[in-house]
Design an enzyme around this catalytic site. Structure first.
Site, PDB file in Angstrom:
ATOM      1  N   CYS A  49     -53.372  44.281 -16.802  1.00 32.72           N
ATOM      2  CA  CYS A  49     -52.687  44.540 -15.532  1.00 32.72           C
ATOM      3  C   CYS A  49     -53.499  43.848 -14.436  1.00 32.72           C
ATOM      4  O   CYS A  49     -54.690  43.590 -14.594  1.00 32.72           O
ATOM      5  CB  CYS A  49     -52.637  46.051 -15.316  1.00 32.72           C
ATOM      6  SG  CYS A  49     -52.170  46.554 -13.658  1.00 32.72           S
ATOM      7  N   THR A  51     -54.805  44.822 -11.807  1.00 34.26           N
ATOM      8  CA  THR A  51     -55.975  45.569 -11.334  1.00 34.26           C
ATOM      9  C   THR A  51     -57.216  45.223 -12.159  1.00 34.26           C
ATOM     10  O   THR A  51     -58.319  45.123 -11.629  1.00 34.26           O
ATOM     11  CB  THR A  51     -55.691  47.086 -11.399  1.00 34.26           C
ATOM     12  OG1 THR A  51     -54.452  47.333 -10.743  1.00 34.26           O
ATOM     13  CG2 THR A  51     -56.776  47.890 -10.723  1.00 34.26           C
TER      14      THR A  51
END
Length: 381
Positions: A49, A51
């Site tokens: 992801c 992040t």
């Protein structure tokens, strides 16, 4: 019956980030047994992801290395620590970067999912119970990430950050529900709540934005307008129910004016998934007066300031924010998995790449180049 490894240190492979922006290194790590209110799981599939990428590049607040990244995953419970009542060995679970303690004011409120105890903490590299890491290499502690650290064959997670799911659900598909897809989907279904036949604008057509569009499709929206600066994303977006596209670069006036014009006054709902402050303002100002609702999903720069004329609010437009799509991880995620199992929610179209664990660095390359949506990493290959 307890597993043969319960209570013992497990040696396994993990992809360790030793320094910012450098390729992960597959190492043998020791994973300690779970302590009170903790669970050790065997990670079956994980995905990358944005992040993870952001903190690996050390663009986050406090760089912390060496560290084991990863937070979007699926797995099976190997053993549980003292006090864990509702999970047992063999349960299928999704680890989540935020949690649900069940005791705090937020958990007891029907309106919030922002648990006081287990809310996202990007700076913490240790477990809550004793302030220590469960990972080590030759005695050297390796930091955790978001309380999940799924780029390891085994990981230890707080019991409140694990959603127990239908054991028949394919773990290589539902793993993507533990972060980005649920965030976008819930922003639409739980927060924007478009009515059947309504018009919806989605700003940003990455995985989260397309999940928001998928929510609009499920809700029965008649027009879903995608807004993005990258026209190469438009064709893929059609699979998610988006049937009109606007590229702000094609116009010499604010995009909210363009949208208001083509929708005769504005859209019924808008969902902003970029984190760009100008897109956030556009998303709010493009909704129809009287009933329009704009939902902010993207995370802005911490110094960004949202500016709009108060009359835009007084004219009965609503601005809302959301965190993890307003889903309570343990309570609500099992039903999102069931939406997939009943074929209401389509997950396959989000999965554009698959890799063995040994090639995890390729997933970072795909994301850095902006290729694809989600890359599934098989931890057993």
């Amino acid at each position: 019956m307890s597993s043969s490894t319960a209570g013992l240190v497990i040696s396994c492979k993990a992809a360790v980030a030793w320094e910012a922006g450098k390729p992960l290194v597959i190492e043998v790590v020791e994973v300690a047994p779970p302590q009170a209110m903790e669970v050790r799981i065997k990670v079956k599939y994980t995905s990358l992801c944005h992040t993870d990428l952001y903190f690996w590049e050390a663009k986050g607040q406090t760089p912390l290395f060496p560290r084991i990244f990863g937070h979007e995953a699926s797995g099976i419970v190997e053993s549980v620590g003292e006090g864990v009542r509702d999970l047992k060995e063999g349960d299928h679970v999704l680890p989540v970067f935020t949690g649900e303690c069940g005791e705090c004011g937020h958990c007891k409120s029907e309106e919030s999912n922002m648990c006081d105890l287990l809310r996202i903490n990007t700076d913490r590299g240790v477990m809550l119970s004793d302030g220590k890491s469960r990972f080590s290499i030759n005695g050297t502690p390796i930091s955790h990430f978001l309380g999940t650290s799924t780029f390891s064959e085994y990981t230890v997670v707080h019991a409140g950050c694990l959603a127990k799911i239908n054991p028949l659900a394919p773990l290589d598909k539902v793993c993507i529900l533990s972060c980005g897809i649920s965030t976008g989907l819930g922003a639409t279904l739980n927060v924007a709540k478009p009515k059947k036949g309504s018009t919806v604008a989605v700003f940003g057509l990455g995985a989260v934005g397309l999940a928001a569009a998928e929510g609009a499709r499920i809700a029965g929206a008649s027009r879903i307008i995608g807004i993005d600066l990258n026209p190469s994303r438009f064709e893929e977006a059609r699979k998610f129910g988006i049937n009109e596209f606007v590229n702000p670069k094609d116009h010499d006036r604010p995009v909210q004016e363009v949208i208001a014009e083509i929708t005769h006054g504005g859209v019924d709902r808008s969902i902003e998934c970029t984190g760009n402050i100008n897109a956030m303002i556009s998303a709010f100002e493009c909704v129809h007066d009287g009933w329009g609702v704009a939902v902010l999903v993207g995370v802005p720069n911490k110094d960004a300031v949202f500016m709009t004329k108060p009359i835009n609010v007084l004219n009965e437009r609503t601005l809302k924010g959301t965190f993890f799509g307003n889903y309570k991880p343990r309570t609500d995620l099992p039903s999102v998995v069931d939406m997939y199992m009943s074929k209401k929610l389509q997950l396959e179209k989000f999965i554009t790449h698959q890799l063995p664990f040994s090639e995890i660095n390729k997933a970072f390359e795909y994301m850095l180049k902006g290729e694809g949506l989600r890359c599934i990493i098989n931890m057993e290959e």
